[in-house]
Design an enzyme around this catalytic site. Sequence first.
Site, PDB file in Angstrom:
ATOM      1  NE  ARG A 151      27.230  30.075  33.174  1.00  9.63           N
ATOM      2  CZ  ARG A 151      27.570  30.954  32.256  1.00  9.63           C
ATOM      3  NH1 ARG A 151      28.166  32.071  32.617  1.00  9.63           N
ATOM      4  NH2 ARG A 151      27.332  30.739  30.968  1.00  9.63           N
ATOM      5  CG  ASP A 170      34.128  29.830  29.559  1.00  3.87           C
ATOM      6  OD1 ASP A 170      33.552  30.899  29.295  1.00  3.87           O
ATOM      7  OD2 ASP A 170      34.065  28.825  28.829  1.00  3.87           O
ATOM      8  CG  HIS A 201      35.259  34.041  33.224  1.00  2.00           C
ATOM      9  ND1 HIS A 201      34.962  35.159  32.488  1.00  2.00           N
ATOM     10  CD2 HIS A 201      34.514  33.030  32.680  1.00  2.00           C
ATOM     11  CE1 HIS A 201      34.076  34.871  31.556  1.00  2.00           C
ATOM     12  NE2 HIS A 201      33.800  33.571  31.636  1.00  2.00           N
ATOM     13  CG  HIS A 253      33.931  31.730  23.936  1.00  2.00           C
ATOM     14  ND1 HIS A 253      34.466  31.227  25.092  1.00  2.00           N
ATOM     15  CD2 HIS A 253      32.956  32.590  24.329  1.00  2.00           C
ATOM     16  CE1 HIS A 253      33.864  31.763  26.133  1.00  2.00           C
ATOM     17  NE2 HIS A 253      32.933  32.590  25.696  1.00  2.00           N
ATOM     18  CD  GLN A 302      31.368  30.453  32.309  1.00  2.00           C
ATOM     19  OE1 GLN A 302      31.213  31.534  31.768  1.00  2.00           O
ATOM     20  NE2 GLN A 302      31.478  30.329  33.615  1.00  2.00           N
ATOM     21  CG  ASN A 342      31.228  36.346  25.483  1.00  2.29           C
ATOM     22  OD1 ASN A 342      31.457  35.131  25.527  1.00  2.29           O
ATOM     23  ND2 ASN A 342      30.670  36.988  26.494  1.00  2.29           N
ATOM     24  CG  HIS A 343      33.225  37.686  29.271  1.00  4.57           C
ATOM     25  ND1 HIS A 343      32.563  38.712  29.911  1.00  4.57           N
ATOM     26  CD2 HIS A 343      32.385  36.622  29.300  1.00  4.57           C
ATOM     27  CE1 HIS A 343      31.382  38.279  30.326  1.00  4.57           C
ATOM     28  NE2 HIS A 343      31.243  37.021  29.962  1.00  4.57           N
ATOM     29  NE  ARG A 392      24.451  33.596  33.352  1.00  2.32           N
ATOM     30  CZ  ARG A 392      25.216  33.927  32.320  1.00  2.32           C
ATOM     31  NH1 ARG A 392      24.951  33.455  31.121  1.00  2.32           N
ATOM     32  NH2 ARG A 392      26.256  34.727  32.484  1.00  2.32           N
ATOM     33  CG  ASP A 429      33.800  41.677  29.400  1.00  2.47           C
ATOM     34  OD1 ASP A 429      32.858  41.675  28.581  1.00  2.47           O
ATOM     35  OD2 ASP A 429      33.961  40.781  30.250  1.00  2.47           O
ATOM     36  NE  ARG A 452      29.797  37.049  34.803  1.00  2.00           N
ATOM     37  CZ  ARG A 452      29.586  36.524  33.601  1.00  2.00           C
ATOM     38  NH1 ARG A 452      28.471  36.786  32.964  1.00  2.00           N
ATOM     39  NH2 ARG A 452      30.476  35.725  33.056  1.00  2.00           N
ATOM     40  CG  HIS A 505      29.667  31.090  25.166  1.00  2.00           C
ATOM     41  ND1 HIS A 505      29.840  32.330  25.762  1.00  2.00           N
ATOM     42  CD2 HIS A 505      28.452  31.159  24.542  1.00  2.00           C
ATOM     43  CE1 HIS A 505      28.787  33.111  25.496  1.00  2.00           C
ATOM     44  NE2 HIS A 505      27.947  32.424  24.772  1.00  2.00           N
ATOM     45  CG  ASP A 520      34.571  34.333  27.878  1.00  2.00           C
ATOM     46  OD1 ASP A 520      34.780  35.112  26.923  1.00  2.00           O
ATOM     47  OD2 ASP A 520      33.435  34.076  28.303  1.00  2.00           O
TER      48      ASP A 520
END
Length: 513
Positions: free
Chosen positions: A332, A6, A8, A178, A213, A81-82, A336, A85, A367, A211, A49
């Site tokens: 985050r 992750d 990012h 992930h 994190q 998954n990212h 959430r 994007d 984010r 995933h 990610d």
Amino acid sequence: MLHTNDHHGRFWQNSDGEYGMAARKTVVDAIRAEVAAAGGYSLLLDGGDVNTGVPESDLQDAVPDFKGMNLLGYDAMTVGNHEFDRSPTMLAMQRKLAVFPMLSANIYRQGERAFDAYKLFNLGGVRVAVLGLTTNDTPKLGNPDNMQGLEFRSPIAEAAKLVPELRQQADVVIAATHMGHYANGQHGTLAPGDVEMARAVKGLDLVVGGHTQNPACMQAENVLDTAYVPGTPCQPDRQNGTWIVQAHEWGKYVGRADFQYRNGSFTLVKYALIPINLKKPAVANGAARTTYTTPIAENPEMLALLQPYQDFGQKKLLVAVGSSDARLEGDRFLVRKQITNLGVLICQAMVDRTRSDFALVNSGGIRESLPAGPITYKDVLKVQPFGVTLVTLKLTGREVLEYLQSAMAMSPGAGGFPHFVGVEPLVASGQVLQARIKGAFVNPDQTYQMVINKFMAVGGDGYKDDCPRQLCGHRLCGCGSAACLHRCPQPFASCQLCAAQRLDLQGEALRMT
């Protein structure tokens, strides 16, 4: 074995001097040299990610991040998954740029795997298989336009098929995943993760995850240490004979697992999460923050590679666009689980922009926080890096209550957890009994206008996307959102109902932009 996940977009250290790929390279190089001097071998794996999160990276299609990973010498990464994007063209560019394999056994296109399923390594005569697996939640977590033609099958089912085969080819089998680490397998409304897979699939020696994190450090069996302190011992999870590790996020840590393979036995000797210049919280007297562990110097070669990308990003992004009297919360682990002032602000802006009755936004689309004081263009892009458009929907009161029911069912901690403005759901025992809009109870027969983002309109994060009316026998998403325009399976002119609705649909699409 070394691992991260992750990333990012965090190729550069943050404003406090934490993490960054240059300090990471210093750590990785030192460990590799130490292990080699002792006669051992190293693998560097990533749990996916790489994309999305920091505007300097997003602006440059994560090119600095993948070039940095090449210089770090990653052996393999799993597809997150990212990675979807942005457009398939950008992902193809990244795959070509990476000198290491991007693995995923459970992503298919036309019945064939879209990525390599695994990679085999020979480490001093010990055969090691690294299997890649991606959460099958990916289609609801990203833009469907970027995943057309792709099928995300169950990673657990794919692992169950492949692990017995890999055990015939390798002495050690590692899954780079992930999928997420959920303590005791409690994944709520999200897809099953590493714990559930380890329990279901015998034969995995190690899972290198991503995933969720979080540091996968355990207080006790099936009890996650949610207050893990950097630099302290970390006991990785163990399920069904399989070790499970995860190194939080953003390159904050490099995970180090030292294993011994002897006479067919694979044994964990020691494990640590090595913090990359992470600093202790600020103190009341305003003294400078100090690192939890000995400061790590930045690698000059990595700095030279990344500096031009950082300079370009700063030039484009450090433009003041506003200010705030107080911090607007987008962390985050708060956003959430509870409604925050930033979530409310975003929803209010959506209502004001579209003159809608109410708005909802998924917390996964928030984010980052906004600081008190001056706010730059970069700050704003960090909050919502995905560039989504807005969709307005005309719903009857009955449909409003149905939609709210699906929103209120989202698990705290999931990206679908909703923030909202203009509507007050009345919930008891998980059921939406009623709701107020503009102070009045929702009238089942009255029409209301809701505004959401396009990601939610097409079913992202598990939101309801089945429109109550159907055109050409096709169930539309969003009752006239732009997605309906390109998903209708036949031309408007060939259907009288479609033709009658055409102007309404086009007008709705224009109002989105």
